[in-house]
Design an enzyme around this catalytic site. Structure first.
Site, PDB file in Angstrom:
ATOM      1  N   ASN A 198      40.548  39.775  43.534  1.00 11.17           N
ATOM      2  CA  ASN A 198      41.622  40.549  44.178  1.00 11.17           C
ATOM      3  C   ASN A 198      41.411  40.787  45.595  1.00 11.17           C
ATOM      4  O   ASN A 198      42.355  40.570  46.214  1.00 11.17           O
ATOM      5  CB  ASN A 198      41.351  41.931  43.449  1.00 11.17           C
ATOM      6  CG  ASN A 198      42.263  42.406  42.338  1.00 11.17           C
ATOM      7  OD1 ASN A 198      43.275  41.403  42.107  1.00 11.17           O
ATOM      8  ND2 ASN A 198      42.161  43.097  41.615  1.00 11.17           N
ATOM      9  N   ASP A 213      47.382  40.597  39.310  1.00 10.81           N
ATOM     10  CA  ASP A 213      47.863  41.018  38.158  1.00 10.81           C
ATOM     11  C   ASP A 213      48.173  39.821  37.353  1.00 10.81           C
ATOM     12  O   ASP A 213      48.190  39.727  35.954  1.00 10.81           O
ATOM     13  CB  ASP A 213      49.207  41.807  38.392  1.00 10.81           C
ATOM     14  CG  ASP A 213      48.919  43.157  38.847  1.00 10.81           C
ATOM     15  OD1 ASP A 213      47.535  43.531  38.695  1.00 10.81           O
ATOM     16  OD2 ASP A 213      49.688  43.829  39.436  1.00 10.81           O
ATOM     17  N   GLU A 216      39.761  44.995  34.439  1.00 11.91           N
ATOM     18  CA  GLU A 216      39.697  43.441  34.306  1.00 11.91           C
ATOM     19  C   GLU A 216      39.156  43.407  32.823  1.00 11.91           C
ATOM     20  O   GLU A 216      38.450  42.143  32.460  1.00 11.91           O
ATOM     21  CB  GLU A 216      38.913  42.574  35.158  1.00 11.91           C
ATOM     22  CG  GLU A 216      37.398  43.127  35.269  1.00 11.91           C
ATOM     23  CD  GLU A 216      37.279  44.299  36.225  1.00 11.91           C
ATOM     24  OE1 GLU A 216      36.127  44.153  36.743  1.00 11.91           O
ATOM     25  OE2 GLU A 216      38.172  44.987  36.562  1.00 11.91           O
ATOM     26  N   ASP A 226      35.026  40.748  30.132  1.00 10.03           N
ATOM     27  CA  ASP A 226      35.940  40.864  31.375  1.00 10.03           C
ATOM     28  C   ASP A 226      35.808  39.650  32.219  1.00 10.03           C
ATOM     29  O   ASP A 226      34.936  38.871  31.979  1.00 10.03           O
ATOM     30  CB  ASP A 226      35.226  42.314  32.063  1.00 10.03           C
ATOM     31  CG  ASP A 226      33.943  42.038  32.512  1.00 10.03           C
ATOM     32  OD1 ASP A 226      33.420  40.943  32.403  1.00 10.03           O
ATOM     33  OD2 ASP A 226      33.358  42.918  33.310  1.00 10.03           O
TER      34      ASP A 226
END
Length: 523
Positions: free
Chosen positions: A391, A400, A427, A383
């Site tokens: 974010n 994204d 993620e 991840d």
């Protein structure tokens, strides 16, 4: 395999009869068109080869004539310099000798049209005597390349230097020079004959070539001496990186080559030849466009005729099979829609990677195959480090985009068809590697980590300043009684170890520590 959404069955025997007829018609039309095109190609190819062969013969003859003329031009001047050098070496160039030398120089220049003048310089590069009545004024020629060459080389051979402007009257000349020694063999000066560049210009113009053709005389190191068409700014430029000097001359001292000119970019058929007696190269070239002009006109006319015939055949065939093609188009649309639905059901729309549904299906298959073949199965869980901060800092749209970039890096590392890259959630990603042991999984995981770092995605809230990933690897050999959840959990535990060891790294989980790591991975 996806199950077709529609299973169309013919209601009568008509479609069954139509399909063979359609195939036969298509094959017949294709065969006729290919035959026509093939015959046209063979005819045009043969004609093109013939025109090129004729142009090559003409080019070789032209360069042979150019080489002979250039060699004669320099050899005559060389013989003049050799006789004068012997005279000067024997009698010197004292004040008593200067008038006689000047008259001799002038007669030699008058006898050879290619000569601009003959010059004698002392060991400091100052004018001693020239074929002109008045000596030029100035600092001399000690800075000229040809003078420095003879200062540093004891060879008595003639030296051809790059084109220069004469300091006597500013005319472009090609210097042919010889070292002059005294009776003891010590450097006494330099004797130079200037070859008129205009002489070569007139010589080049005596040959008939097309408007985009070219001729040149250059040194073997690629230095351009003379060229048609004449462009003053190009004199002295280097052609050493061109194909003739890089590719063709090292293999053969003469020949033909179709190359793109370094000077103006025009594609030409070059005939080239290196002189035997002097370090010079001549080349004559005709543009490819001019060589193939007649062929191009014929090719256009023939292609138009054949094209009209092929068009007529195709129109007839199109009318014949139009209805059948409509039915096939509908079936193709249905298949495409079914494939799209399958893709939507098994792949993540943002990253294009497989989703958990396809991942679980693949696990079932690989568990069974691994148990049958006793082959290892590996899983990489990874991840993005500090993705929540990413974010929060840059927004979800940029987030994204970051996910898509990381997914691209993951997918690029899955080289085999059996490897499966998965967006596991948020993620977090997974890579399923059949027939791969722990060592191989670790190598691929490290490649993914490096590739993500190589994208240099800015992450101001990460200690590294860039987006990184943490990866955990687990591998085992299925035995038919294994749990998918345990398998995923152990790879996830390895990921937990990587994150708690500082992130931006790869961790592996051994069989001995699997149970303990699984307990600690519950977070």
């Amino acid at each position: 395999m996806p199950i077709p959404m529609y299973d169309h069955q013919p209601s009568s025997g008509r479609p069954l009869k139509r399909m063979p007829l359609l195939k036969a018609a298509v094959l017949f039309i294709v065969a006729v068109c290919l035959t026509l095109v093939g015959l046209l190609y063979l005819q045009l190819d043969q004609s093109r080869r013939y025109d090129l062969e004729q142009a090559q013969v003409a080019s070789q003859n032209l360069t042979r004539a150019m080489a002979q003329q250039a060699e004669d031009t320099f050899m005559k001047a060389d013989l003049v310099l050799s006789s004068l050098a012997d005279w000067i070496q024997a009698d010197g160039y004292g004040a008593a000798q200067v008038p006689r030398l000047q008259r001799t120089f002038a007669r030699r220049v008058a006898a050879l049209n290619q000569l601009h003048g003959i010059f004698l310089f002392d060991r400091q590069g100052q004018w001693v005597v020239t074929s002109f009545e008045d000596l030029p004024r100035g600092k001399g020629v000690a800075d000229r390349d040809y003078f420095k060459f003879h200062q540093q080389n004891i060879s008595s051979q003639a030296h051809i230097g790059p084109a220069i402007r004469s300091r006597e009257n500013g005319e472009w000349i090609i210097p042919l020079s010889k070292r002059v020694n005294d009776k003891d063999g010590k450097f006494l000066g330099v004797l130079m004959a200037g070859i008129k560049m205009s002489y070569f210009d007139q010589f080049f113009k005596s040959f008939s070539i097309d408007d985009n053709g070219s001729m040149f005389l250059a040194m073997t190191d690629g230095t351009l001496l003379a060229r048609r068409p004449f462009v003053e700014a190009q004199i002295g430029s280097s052609l050493a990186q061109g194909e003739i000097f890089q590719k063709w001359l090292p293999g053969a001292s003469s020949g033909n080559a179709m190359v793109s000119s370094m000077v103006d970019g025009v594609i030409r058929l070059h005939g080239y030849r290196q002189l035997d007696a002097y370090p010079l190269v001549v080349s004559a070239a005709s543009s490819q466009t001019a060589i193939l002009k007649r062929w191009s006109d014929t090719a256009f006319q023939s292609s138009m005729i054949v094209g009209l015939v092929v068009l007529g055949v195709c129109l007839f065939g199109w009318v014949f099979i139009h209805q059948v093609r409509n039915g096939e188009r509908i079936e193709a649309d249905l298949r495409a829609a079914q494939e799209t639905l399958e893709l939507i059901a098994t792949h993540d729309s943002l990253t294009g990677l497989a989703n958990r549904r396809l991942f679980e299906r693949a696990l079932d298959i690989e568990f069974g195959r691994g148990a049958r073949q006793a082959s290892p199965l590996s899983l990489i869980m990874l991840d993005i480090d500090f993705f929540k901060r990413y974010n929060d800092t840059y927004g979800h749209v940029v987030g994204d985009h970051c996910l898509a970039e990381v997914a691209g890096a993951v997918k690029a590392c899955c080289q085999r068809k059996a490897d499966l890259a998965v967006r596991y959630g948020g993620e977090e990603f997974a890579v399923l590697l059949p027939d791969t042991d722990l060592r191989g999984a670790k190598i691929i995981a490290e490649e993914i980590r490096q590739r993500v770092m190589g994208k240099n995605i800015t992450h101001s809230e990460s200690p590294t300043g860039y987006v990184t990933v943490s990866l955990g690897c687990y591998s085992f050999v299925p035995n038919g009684r294994d749990s998918i959840e345990v398998f995923i959990g152990r790879a996830d535990a390895a990921l937990y170890q990587a994150k708690h060891s500082g992130r931006n790294r790869v961790a592996v989980l051994s069989m001995e520590g699997a149970e303990e790591a699984l307990i600690r991975s519950d977070r």
